[in-house]
Design an enzyme around this catalytic site. Structure first.
Site, mmCIF file in Angstrom:
data_model
loop_
_atom_site.group_PDB
_atom_site.id
_atom_site.type_symbol
_atom_site.label_atom_id
_atom_site.label_comp_id
_atom_site.label_asym_id
_atom_site.label_seq_id
_atom_site.Cartn_x
_atom_site.Cartn_y
_atom_site.Cartn_z
ATOM 1 C CB CYS A 1 -30.011 7.179 1.994
ATOM 2 S SG CYS A 1 -29.422 8.877 1.995
ATOM 3 C CG HIS B 1 -26.881 6.539 -7.317
ATOM 4 N ND1 HIS B 1 -25.713 5.912 -7.025
ATOM 5 C CD2 HIS B 1 -26.575 7.529 -8.188
ATOM 6 C CE1 HIS B 1 -24.722 6.503 -7.692
ATOM 7 N NE2 HIS B 1 -25.224 7.483 -8.413
ATOM 8 C CB CYS C 1 -29.247 12.185 7.159
ATOM 9 S SG CYS C 1 -31.035 12.011 7.498
ATOM 10 C CB CYS D 1 -30.142 18.951 -5.635
ATOM 11 S SG CYS D 1 -30.135 17.706 -4.365
ATOM 12 C CB CYS E 1 -33.338 5.880 4.350
ATOM 13 S SG CYS E 1 -34.486 7.074 5.063
ATOM 14 C CG HIS F 1 -38.576 5.756 -0.409
ATOM 15 N ND1 HIS F 1 -38.492 6.304 -1.663
ATOM 16 C CD2 HIS F 1 -37.912 6.604 0.423
ATOM 17 C CE1 HIS F 1 -37.794 7.430 -1.590
ATOM 18 N NE2 HIS F 1 -37.430 7.634 -0.342
ATOM 19 C CB CYS G 1 -27.517 14.295 -2.350
ATOM 20 S SG CYS G 1 -27.450 15.599 -3.559
ATOM 21 C CB SER H 1 -38.799 10.334 0.966
ATOM 22 O OG SER H 1 -38.066 11.306 0.262
ATOM 23 C CD GLU I 1 -23.236 15.201 -2.426
ATOM 24 O OE1 GLU I 1 -22.066 14.808 -2.388
ATOM 25 O OE2 GLU I 1 -24.157 14.579 -2.949
HETATM 26 N N1 SAH Z 1 -34.120 13.584 3.777
HETATM 27 C C1 SAH Z 1 -34.997 14.029 2.756
HETATM 28 C C2 SAH Z 1 -34.317 14.840 1.664
HETATM 29 C C3 SAH Z 1 -32.974 14.318 1.201
HETATM 30 S S1 SAH Z 1 -32.960 12.746 0.414
HETATM 31 C C4 SAH Z 1 -35.758 12.872 2.160
HETATM 32 O O1 SAH Z 1 -35.391 11.723 2.427
HETATM 33 O O2 SAH Z 1 -36.730 13.136 1.478
HETATM 34 C C5 SAH Z 1 -33.606 13.197 -1.189
HETATM 35 C C6 SAH Z 1 -34.133 12.021 -1.995
HETATM 36 O O3 SAH Z 1 -33.070 11.158 -2.393
HETATM 37 C C7 SAH Z 1 -35.100 11.165 -1.198
HETATM 38 O O4 SAH Z 1 -36.276 10.921 -1.918
HETATM 39 C C8 SAH Z 1 -34.302 9.910 -1.013
HETATM 40 O O5 SAH Z 1 -35.106 8.829 -0.805
HETATM 41 C C9 SAH Z 1 -33.500 9.819 -2.290
HETATM 42 N N2 SAH Z 1 -32.404 8.861 -2.212
HETATM 43 C C10 SAH Z 1 -31.587 8.624 -1.175
HETATM 44 N N3 SAH Z 1 -30.713 7.619 -1.464
HETATM 45 C C11 SAH Z 1 -30.991 7.228 -2.735
HETATM 46 C C12 SAH Z 1 -30.441 6.240 -3.600
HETATM 47 N N4 SAH Z 1 -29.448 5.448 -3.208
HETATM 48 N N5 SAH Z 1 -30.963 6.111 -4.832
HETATM 49 C C13 SAH Z 1 -31.973 6.911 -5.233
HETATM 50 N N6 SAH Z 1 -32.534 7.858 -4.479
HETATM 51 C C14 SAH Z 1 -32.056 8.021 -3.216
HETATM 52 FE FE1 SF4 Z 2 -31.789 11.015 5.572
HETATM 53 FE FE2 SF4 Z 2 -33.302 11.433 3.355
HETATM 54 FE FE3 SF4 Z 2 -31.116 9.825 3.300
HETATM 55 FE FE4 SF4 Z 2 -33.288 9.023 4.614
HETATM 56 S S1 SF4 Z 2 -33.113 9.390 2.396
HETATM 57 S S2 SF4 Z 2 -31.170 8.876 5.347
HETATM 58 S S3 SF4 Z 2 -34.002 10.949 5.438
HETATM 59 S S4 SF4 Z 2 -31.147 12.018 3.672
#
Ligand code: SAH
Ligand code: SF4
Length: 358
Positions: free
Chosen positions: A122, A290, A115, A108, A119, A220, A333, A218, A95
């Site tokens: 996510c 989210h 992935c 984006c 995390c 966190h 995403c 990222s 997406e």
């Molecule tokens: N893998 C890379 C890029 C994709 S994720 C990364 O982790 O940086 C892009 C962003 O979305 C990251 O900062 C990630 O932490 C955030 N993200 C993922 N799940 C999320 C959620 N449930 N709520 C808010 N941000 C989220």
């Molecule tokens: Fe992968 Fe980024 Fe999601 Fe972590 S936050 S699981 S690195 S897409």
């Protein structure tokens, strides 16, 4: 054998085309008619390049077919944010999210289907890893929007969709060139951001690129133990080493920080985060969690998010609390595919549907 010109840098595509056109006895100007059809004035198929003779168009189609992404779902939010769910040729889904912000239009994009990094907050992480995208598939997320009528060319591109871009470095490396070069999509390097959890070997390669591409990391969590709880990658590339690498990075870095209620949102945690951000002069992007990504985690309260932001600012750290729409929709995403698959199970997905998010 056919060649995917869309997975090559514009320079490499030019060489391929030159080598193919010359023995066919085509005049030199042909190259300048054909090459811009890849990115600058893209065509959906060679048949549409009507300034070329029909036999040449047919031959191009044979030698250099132009792969497409198939739009499976298109959602438009009331704030103008648009989500596109694309099917790849093998049925995998990815997406992209288009976010209008004043004069800017930020897209984006995804770099992998799924992935591997898991995390805990996510949605993409929950899906697990499916496969790497080719450079053509990554850049196609922009190309498909330029092909729409009217064209929706983004002014900014962020690698914040599905996947970890620095675990697909070769394809991302090529895509950065395609996005940036004038013979590609011509988007300024400072308008292109790679977001990563900090895969150190590829981060070093990214740092060596001469252009002013932006880096978002990222984070966190400001301490290894807490970070390990949220992000398994911490075991492989620990925070102190990541911080060293960022210290070496010559350009300003953005730190991304998803606020999770009762986990990483205390004021003491903000103090620790400030200590990391200060020496880097980093910008801290605070993102509301989210909830779709993690049923067992709760977003911080609005009051706590504001307090956390204020505390960072008291330490002289530039911090921005993102709205719960816009960028944070892209931050989450991976969400859309999960939703669509759940509905597909109930047999409700149409080829292209327009719906309101929320
Ligand atoms: N893998 C890379 C890029 C994709 S994720 C990364 O982790 O940086 C892009 C962003 O979305 C990251 O900062 C990630 O932490 C955030 N993200 C993922 N799940 C999320 C959620 N449930 N709520 C808010 N941000 C989220
Ligand atoms: Fe992968 Fe980024 Fe999601 Fe972590 S936050 S699981 S690195 S897409």
């Amino acid at each position: 054998m056919s060649v995917d010109l869309l997975s090559l840098t514009p320079d490499a595509a030019r060489v391929s085309l030159q080598e193919w056109l010359a023995p066919r006895g085509e005049p030199a100007y042909r190259l300048h008619q054909v090459l811009p059809r890849l990115w600058q004035r893209p065509v959906a198929r060679w048949a549409d390049a009507t300034d070329l003779p029909a036999p040449l168009r047919a031959a191009l189609d044979e030698a250099f077919p132009l792969p497409r992404l198939t739009l499976r779902t298109h959602q438009v939010s009331s704030d103008g944010t648009e989500k596109f769910l694309w099917a790849l040729h093998d049925g995998e889904a990815i997406e992209s999210v288009l976010i209008p912000e004043g004069k800017r239009r930020t897209l984006c994009i995804s770099s992998q289907a799924g992935c591997a990094l898991g995390c805990v907050f996510c949605a993409t992480g929950r899906m697990g890893f499916r496969r790497n995208l080719s450079a053509g598939e990554i850049a196609a997320q922009v190309r498909e929007l330029v092909l729409r009528d009217p064209a929706l060319k983004p002014t900014n591109v962020v690698f914040m969709g599905m996947g970890e871009p620095l675990l697909n470095w070769d394809a991302v490396d090529t895509t950065l060139t395609v996005l940036n070069q004038p013979e590609g999509l011509g988007i300024g390097a400072r308008h292109i951001t790679v977001s990563t959890v900090g895969i150190l070997p590829s981060l070093a390669k990214f740092a060596r690129r001469g252009e002013q591409f932006r880096l978002a990391v990222s984070l966190h969590a400001p301490a290894p133990a807490l970070r390990r709880e949220l992000m398994p990658i911490e075991k492989k590339y620990p925070l102190p080493e990541l911080m060293d690498a960022l210290q070496q990075f010559r350009r300003r870095v953005t730190l991304e920080y998803v606020l999770i209620g009762g986990k990483n949102d205390s004021l003491e945690t903000a103090d620790q985060l400030a200590k990391l951000a200060q020496p880097l002069d980093a910008l801290v992007n605070l993102l509301p969690l989210h909830p779709g990504g993690a049923p067992d985690l709760t977003p911080s309260t609005r009051a706590q998010m504001l307090a956390f932001e204020r505390r960072l600012k008291q330490h002289g750290v530039e911090a921005v609390l993102r709205r719960s729409r816009g960028l944070d929709i892209s931050a989450a995403c991976g969400q859309l595919r999960v939703e669509v698959e759940a509905r597909a199970g109930r047999g409700k997905v149409r080829a292209e549907e327009h719906a309101h998010i929320e």
